[in-house]
Design a protein around this motif. Sequence first.
Motif, PDB file in Angstrom:
ATOM      1  N   PRO A 173     -93.769 -45.443  48.191  1.00  0.00           N
ATOM      2  CA  PRO A 173     -93.941 -45.150  46.761  1.00  0.00           C
ATOM      3  C   PRO A 173     -94.641 -46.292  46.033  1.00  0.00           C
ATOM      4  O   PRO A 173     -94.405 -47.463  46.318  1.00  0.00           O
ATOM      5  N   ASN A 174     -95.530 -45.932  45.113  1.00  0.00           N
ATOM      6  CA  ASN A 174     -96.295 -46.873  44.286  1.00  0.00           C
ATOM      7  C   ASN A 174     -97.286 -47.727  45.075  1.00  0.00           C
ATOM      8  O   ASN A 174     -97.721 -48.764  44.587  1.00  0.00           O
ATOM      9  N   ALA A 175     -97.624 -47.295  46.281  1.00  0.00           N
ATOM     10  CA  ALA A 175     -98.623 -48.035  47.059  1.00  0.00           C
ATOM     11  C   ALA A 175     -99.977 -47.943  46.359  1.00  0.00           C
ATOM     12  O   ALA A 175    -100.291 -46.951  45.700  1.00  0.00           O
ATOM     13  N   ILE A 176    -100.764 -48.995  46.526  1.00  0.00           N
ATOM     14  CA  ILE A 176    -102.120 -49.001  45.962  1.00  0.00           C
ATOM     15  C   ILE A 176    -103.123 -49.205  47.087  1.00  0.00           C
ATOM     16  O   ILE A 176    -102.775 -49.652  48.175  1.00  0.00           O
ATOM     17  N   THR A 210    -101.887 -36.775  39.866  1.00  0.00           N
ATOM     18  CA  THR A 210    -101.415 -36.960  38.494  1.00  0.00           C
ATOM     19  C   THR A 210    -102.436 -37.668  37.606  1.00  0.00           C
ATOM     20  O   THR A 210    -102.398 -37.507  36.397  1.00  0.00           O
ATOM     21  N   ALA A 241    -104.046 -41.146  41.318  1.00  0.00           N
ATOM     22  CA  ALA A 241    -102.614 -41.319  41.576  1.00  0.00           C
ATOM     23  C   ALA A 241    -102.042 -39.974  42.013  1.00  0.00           C
ATOM     24  O   ALA A 241    -102.478 -38.919  41.544  1.00  0.00           O
ATOM     25  N   TYR A 242    -101.051 -40.031  42.893  1.00  0.00           N
ATOM     26  CA  TYR A 242    -100.446 -38.825  43.438  1.00  0.00           C
ATOM     27  C   TYR A 242     -98.925 -38.925  43.393  1.00  0.00           C
ATOM     28  O   TYR A 242     -98.362 -40.007  43.461  1.00  0.00           O
ATOM     29  N   ARG A 243     -98.302 -37.760  43.308  1.00  0.00           N
ATOM     30  CA  ARG A 243     -96.843 -37.658  43.377  1.00  0.00           C
ATOM     31  C   ARG A 243     -96.519 -36.758  44.571  1.00  0.00           C
ATOM     32  O   ARG A 243     -97.152 -35.719  44.768  1.00  0.00           O
TER      33      ARG A 243
END
Length: 195
Positions: free
Chosen positions: A112-115, A146, A178-180
């Motif tokens: 999660p929240n990787a860039i 998103t 960005a993706y969820r």
Amino acid sequence: IQVIPTPAGPGAPRTLNLSILFSEPIQVTNGNALRAVASDHVRDGSLSVSSDGRTVNWVSARLEPGTQYQFLIGIDSVLDSNGWPLASGWSSPQFTTVDDQGPRITQVLPIPNAIQVPVTTTVVAVFDSTIDAASIMPGTILVEKTIPTPGVVAGTVALGANAQTVVFTPAALDQQSAYRVTVTGLKDTAGNPMS
């Protein structure tokens, strides 16, 4: 010693409530010597002694699902009124608790929240139990864009290299986006839904 009910075989409840009957009044000297033992952990319980001192009621801490245990009473657990310990310990037959817990996610890749995730990446969900392949459907892993423009990402979902992983392979991911990720609807091989 008589233990009622004597835990044995498959399908034992995950919380044991046992009555341990002694032939004479006792006092508990080591409550930790009454326990449920698995190959990799021990579960203690809470206990109370009847007013006549002949019955110990023992209630286990929550036992792990689908796990083999044996209930043990150590010789140092009680003393009689003369101060004598048990002549020998007691052990139940092995028993297996009911598997009533669905698969839980232990890891998701990318994290999660990787860039700076490559646009060629797959999404992998790792579980703590074996996944029933028949429960994998389109949308089991839902990847939603998103930012900058919201939308659902097309792709395929399949069982991974082992039966504890599910993989989403996207048709395409965009740069600077960005993706969820949402994972739903899976069951383990015992038919338990995700928890």
